[in-house]
Each structure stands twice: as C-alpha cells, then as structure tokens.
Scaffold this active site. Structure first.
Site, mmCIF file in Angstrom:
data_model
loop_
_atom_site.group_PDB
_atom_site.id
_atom_site.type_symbol
_atom_site.label_atom_id
_atom_site.label_comp_id
_atom_site.label_asym_id
_atom_site.label_seq_id
_atom_site.Cartn_x
_atom_site.Cartn_y
_atom_site.Cartn_z
ATOM 1 N N LYS A 1 0.887 -1.178 0.000
ATOM 2 C CA LYS A 1 0.000 0.000 0.000
ATOM 3 C C LYS A 1 0.921 1.224 0.000
ATOM 4 C CE LYS A 1 -2.911 3.219 1.705
ATOM 5 N NZ LYS A 1 -2.057 4.401 1.470
ATOM 6 N N GLY B 1 4.185 3.893 11.105
ATOM 7 C CA GLY B 1 3.423 5.138 11.022
ATOM 8 C C GLY B 1 2.903 5.546 12.375
ATOM 9 N N SER B 2 1.697 6.113 12.375
ATOM 10 C CA SER B 2 1.137 6.667 13.613
ATOM 11 C C SER B 2 0.619 5.556 14.532
ATOM 12 C CB SER B 2 -0.019 7.601 13.265
ATOM 13 O OG SER B 2 -1.061 6.863 12.664
ATOM 14 N N ARG B 3 0.476 5.898 15.809
ATOM 15 C CA ARG B 3 -0.072 4.919 16.747
ATOM 16 C C ARG B 3 -1.527 4.636 16.401
ATOM 17 N NH1 ARG B 3 0.556 4.926 23.309
ATOM 18 N NH2 ARG B 3 2.476 5.995 22.775
ATOM 19 N N GLY C 1 -2.995 4.750 13.472
ATOM 20 C CA GLY C 1 -3.051 3.891 12.282
ATOM 21 C C GLY C 1 -2.688 2.454 12.632
ATOM 22 N N GLY C 2 -1.594 2.289 13.375
ATOM 23 C CA GLY C 2 -1.157 0.944 13.750
ATOM 24 C C GLY C 2 -2.210 0.221 14.576
ATOM 25 N N GLU D 1 5.167 -0.598 13.618
ATOM 26 C CA GLU D 1 6.104 0.244 14.362
ATOM 27 C C GLU D 1 5.429 1.594 14.512
ATOM 28 O OE1 GLU D 1 10.094 0.480 12.730
ATOM 29 O OE2 GLU D 1 10.192 2.516 13.527
ATOM 30 N N CYS E 1 12.371 7.386 13.605
ATOM 31 C CA CYS E 1 11.724 6.683 14.712
ATOM 32 C C CYS E 1 12.666 6.530 15.894
ATOM 33 C CB CYS E 1 11.226 5.332 14.238
ATOM 34 S SG CYS E 1 12.314 4.606 13.023
ATOM 35 N N GLU F 1 5.380 10.968 21.948
ATOM 36 C CA GLU F 1 6.308 11.360 20.890
ATOM 37 C C GLU F 1 5.928 12.728 20.313
ATOM 38 O OE1 GLU F 1 8.022 8.670 17.249
ATOM 39 O OE2 GLU F 1 5.904 9.148 17.108
#
Ligand code: NAP
Length: 524
Positions: A186, A243-245, A247-248, A267, A304, A394
């Site tokens: 993607k 990516g973002s928390r 999204g994950g 991650e 990161c 973060e």
C-alpha cells in the site's frame, strides 16, 4: 527523468485502469502539486491483486532459495539503475535532500542483497532433526524434522519517513520476499512518485527472473479503503506497518477481529530515552550536546529513533545545557515530510510548552515559519513527568524533553516508560560498571541498548534489533531492520515419519544443502 510516471497501481503484471483520483504528491517546501494525478485502484482490482498473490504463493514459496535470491538481487540492480530518477523526484515529494535519497537507495539495495545472501546461505530456516528411535521404551520415538516456512501473502504499508528503506522495496518487503511470501504494497500518499519508480523496478525484476504473476503488487488509494481491504482479506497472512499509533492500532484491531486473526508488525512511536550520567556530563558535556543535537535534528527529527527524552541528573550539566541552547537557537529551520506531519509537530510542541511544570530550554522561535520546523528543547522535573503521561509521548520531529531529578529518581522512572525502540546510556567507565540495575531496567523497556552513542543510524545487519515492547512496536518479539526480520513472515512446521523424497531439501539426510542444523540436540 528516465522513468515516465503513469499514476496507476501495479496489479500483478498489469496496470490499474481505475479512474478515481487518490491525489497528487505535494512538494512540502513550496506547497506545489506534482504531476501526475495518482489514481486509486477499483475494489475489484484490489481483489484481483490479492487473488493473484494467493495464486502465486504455492509456486513462489517452493522456489529454490537461489531463484528467490536472484529475484531480490535483480530488484536491487533495477533500483540502482534508476537512482538518478529517485534523487530527482524524492526531494520534491519529501523535502529530504538529494544525498539522503541516494544514501537511502543504497541502504535499500544493500538490504535486498543482504537478504539474498541470507537465503542462499540457508541456515536461517532453523532446521531441526530428531532421528527415529524405534526401540525406545516405553514408546518408540518417531522421526521428527522441523523448519520455518513462509506464512503467505503479506500486506506492507509504506512509511512516510523512509520513502525507500521502509517502503515499496524496503525491509518488510525484502524480508517477506526472501521468506517466500508474495507482497501487496500500500503506497504512502506522501511519496507516490518514488513508490512508482521503485514499483516498476520490482515489476521488471519479477518478469525478468520468471517469478509468478502476483508475487508483487503496488496499490495506491486510501488506507481506510485499500489498506483495510488488504488487512481484512482472508488470503493475506501478515501485515507490516510503520506510522502513527492510531493507524497501527486500527490495523491491529482489524487483524485481530478477522475470523482468522493474523499478525500485524506495526512500528508506531518511541521517544528513545537517553540517560546521561553525571561523570560523562562533566567530562564531555559540550560533545554530548553536539552529539544529541545532531541526532535530534537529523532528517528534521523525523526518525523513529529520534532522542525525544533525555534524563539529566540534578547538580550537573551547565556546559551541556549552554551548548545545547546555543546549537538549538542558531539552528536553521527544516522542511518536514508533509503538511500533516509539520502541523502535528507544531501542535505537539505547543502542547508541551503549555503543560504546567514544563519549561522551554531552547527554541529558535524567530525562525518559526510556515511548513518548516525548528528544534525545540523542553525540561521538566522527574516528579511532574511521572504525574503526566502526556509528557511520555512522541513529538514526531526535532523536539526533545529533558527530565531532571536525582539518579535514584531517574532509575525509578524507567519502569514507568512505555516500550521503546532504543535506550541509551552515557557514562564514564566507572559509572557504567556500577550501572547494571539501570541498564537492566532499560533492557526491559527497549529493543536496542546503546552505550556512549546516539540512537539514530540503524545498521542493517544480522544482529540489529529494530523493534521493542508496545507501543514502539505491536510485537516486541521481532525486528523490522536486519535479517532477523525474515522470522516475521514464517511459521515453524514439523514433518513426522516422512520418507526422504517428500522432505524439504533442508531436512534431508546427509544435509545436501550444507546448512547449519540441529541434529538430536547438537548443532552441526
Ligand atoms: P499514518 O497516518 O499512520 O499513515 C501511514 C499509512 O497507514 C498510510 O498509508 C495511511 O493511509 C495508513 N493508515 C493510517 N491510518 C489508517 C487507518 N485507520 N486505517 C487504515 N489505514 C490507515 O502515518 P504517517 O502519515 O506516516 O504520519 C502521521 C504521524 O505518524 C506522524 O506525524 C508521526 O507522529 C507518526 N509517525 C511515526 C513514525 C515512527 O517511526 N515513530 C513514522 C512515521 C510517522 P492513508 O494513505 O490513507 O493516509
């Protein structure tokens, strides 16, 4: 540029004919839109890409390792051949400088070649053999042999902050293809052109080396539609994401709620604590400030492994802080990857600045301009830090928080931190020798421990761990960088009582591939 960008997804060996726009790349430095318009695949085409991956799996997963290695090396060669196109398009899409594009391209192709060598060497499959003991009492022991086998098609989400090394042909893709898994990528809307240049390379390599159609597809479109369609499809067997928390977490939830749940290797966020011990601060305060400043501002802080949390004991650090202040206040502003990431950084730093008990140590306020970031350093007392979980989060960008307290208080704070990718300690030899409990507390929170170094700069090698307990990653038992990443996309299988001819070569008598194996408990 030699590559002509078409703006369409790659579905197996063909191009999407969808017509719905999924947007254009935007130059983050100028706000200017870049041609072409990217087009989302239709949902039928997404299904087709998934079906092709499913059909490719039985053939691709049983190819000899040498054939898969040839494919990986061909991808690397194809990417190297278009490095000038990447160096031209990449900076326009990401704001990252041309040398970074060239460096990241070399890292990406090196990574592909490293995985090719790994699977040619062959021992990674962890072959284990227990020979039969028909006369064993009270029961005979059967012949049992095991090794790792690929999981199935893998969905990989490109990362905004690594347009090459964590994107189309990045670490997860290389690991999955090496293991024997087809890959459905993607694309990230931040760098669709670089994705297409690299996607074309993988497509050409697949065709040139005779891989089955469906071993690779590249899909544009939104995460919530195209990305979720991949994660929810029963053919897909694992997911790689950076990516973002939010999204994950959304992908983890979708994967866990499938009739057959699958692993998601996400991650998400890490502040990479750095503990400065007093002797080191007194001995080399200015050098530490320079090193931390370099690590904090590298790539506009969009790594990161950015050092976003620094523990500085009370009673030391005047020279360190003075130097850090000087460096930060004279630092140039930097373009960030995209408008959303720049806004998020500005909001996060504004929230820190407004938090009671938090003081701004250094900030080049005068250089604060639209769509650019400047480094900022805050400080807070350790007790206040412990009270406010928001301060543990973060600030994705060149922002860091210095936490001050006694050494005992600092050590007691470590178990309260979230899971991290890295943890660093700076100390003199004597200090380090007496810091075993601090270091072991850090080990329980992080995937990589660093002594007298800086967390940015992740070596791609066999012993790298780029992972860590949640929320640094969704599964701290694995790494996204280095050859151990191949384990993400495999599962162990045992063969019991099998005739030689039906066993994989890795498990046959006489060790025809000459790989390292465990036989009756002994490494041979
Ligand atoms: P992101 O918003 O999480 O997007 C990454 C990918 O996931 C995109 O392809 C996105 O699709 C997809 N996605 C996001 N949310 C989804 C959902 N709910 N369902 C399905 N797919 C979803 O990350 P980003 O764009 O890279 O950056 C946003 C923020 O993430 C940054 O400001 C930073 O805070 C954090 N970040 C952290 C790291 C790190 O390594 N710690 C790295 C990068 C970013 P779309 O294309 O539709 O958006």
């Amino acid at each position: 540029m030699s590559t002509q960008l078409l703006g369409t997804s790659i579905i197996g060996f063909t191009r999407s004919t969808g017509t719905e726009s999924s947007g254009q790349a935007v130059n983050p430095a100028s706000g200017q839109k870049l041609d072409p318009v990217y087009v989302a695949p239709t949902l039928d085409e997404v299904d087709q890409a998934i079906a092709l991956a499913g059909q490719a799996f039985p053939e691709y997963s049983t190819l000899p390792a040498a054939k898969r290695a040839e494919f990986l090396r061909k991808i690397a060669d194809e990417i190297d051949a278009v490095v000038d196109d990447i160096a031209e398009r990449g900076p326009l899409e990401t704001g990252l400088p041309e040398p970074r594009m060239r460096g990241e391209t070399a890292r990406t192709t090196g990574q592909l070649r490293l995985f090719a060598s790994l699977i040619e060497e062959g021992s990674w499959v962890d072959a284990r053999i227990e020979f039969a003991q028909p006369d064993r009492q009270p029961l005979p022991k059967p012949d049992l042999r095991s090794m790792l086998r690929p999981l199935g098609p893998v969905a990989v989400f490109c990362a905004s902050n690594f347009p090459l090394a964590f994107s189309v042909a990045g670490g997860d893709t290389a690991a999955a293809l090496a293991a024997g898994c087809p890959v459905l990528v993607k694309a990230h809307s931040s760098h669709p052109g670089v994705a297409e240049i690299v996607g074309n390379c993988v497509l050409r390599a697949a065709q040139a080396t005779g891989m089955p159609e469906g071993v690779f597809s590249l899909l544009y479109g939104s995460g919530r539609e195209v990305g979720m369609a991949l994660v929810k499809d029963p053919v897909v067997q694992a997911v790689g994401f950076t990516g973002s928390r939010s999204g994950g977490l959304a992908l983890m939830e979708a994967a866990a709620n499938r009739p057959q749940p699958i692993p998601v290797y996400a991650e998400m966020s890490s502040v990479n604590p750095v503990v400065l011990l007093p002797g080191a601060v007194e001995e080399r305060g200015e050098a530490l400030a320079e090193g931390l400043f370099g690590s904090l501002t590298l790539g506009a802080g969009q790594f990161c492994t950015n050092p976003g949390l620094i523990f500085l004991p009370d009673g030391c650090g005047d020279a360190f802080l003075a130097k850090l202040r000087e460096l930060v206040e004279t630092a140039p502003s930097a373009v960030m990857l995209n408008h959303g990431i720049c806004q998020a950084f500005k909001e996060a730093t504004a929230d820190f600045a407004d938090t009671p008990g938090v003081t701004t140590v250094a900030h080049a306020f005068t250089k604060q301009v639209e769509e650019r970031a400047v480094p900022v350093v805050f400080t807070v007392n350790v007790r206040r830090f412990l009270e406010d979980a928001e301060l543990h989060g973060e600030m994705f960008g060149p922002g860091t928080l210095i936490v001050r307290g006694s050494l005992e208080e600092i050590e007691a704070t470590i178990p309260e931190l979230e899971g991290q990718l890295t943890a660093t300690v700076h100390g003199t030899d004597d200090e380090l020798a007496s810091s075993a409990s601090l270091i072991s507390a850090l080990e329980r929170r992080a995937g990589r421990l660093i002594i007298n170094g800086f967390p940015t700069g992740v070596e791609v090698c066999h012993s790298m761990v780029h992972g860590g307990p949640f929320p640094a990653t969704s599964d701290g038992r694995s790494t996204s960088v280095g050859t151990m990443a191949i384990n993400r996309f495999c599962r162990p299988v045992s063969w019991q009582g099998f005739p030689q001819g039906l066993l994989p070569e890795e498990l046959r008598d006489g060790n025809p591939l000459g790989i390292s194996r465990m036989e009756d408990g002994k490494r041979v």
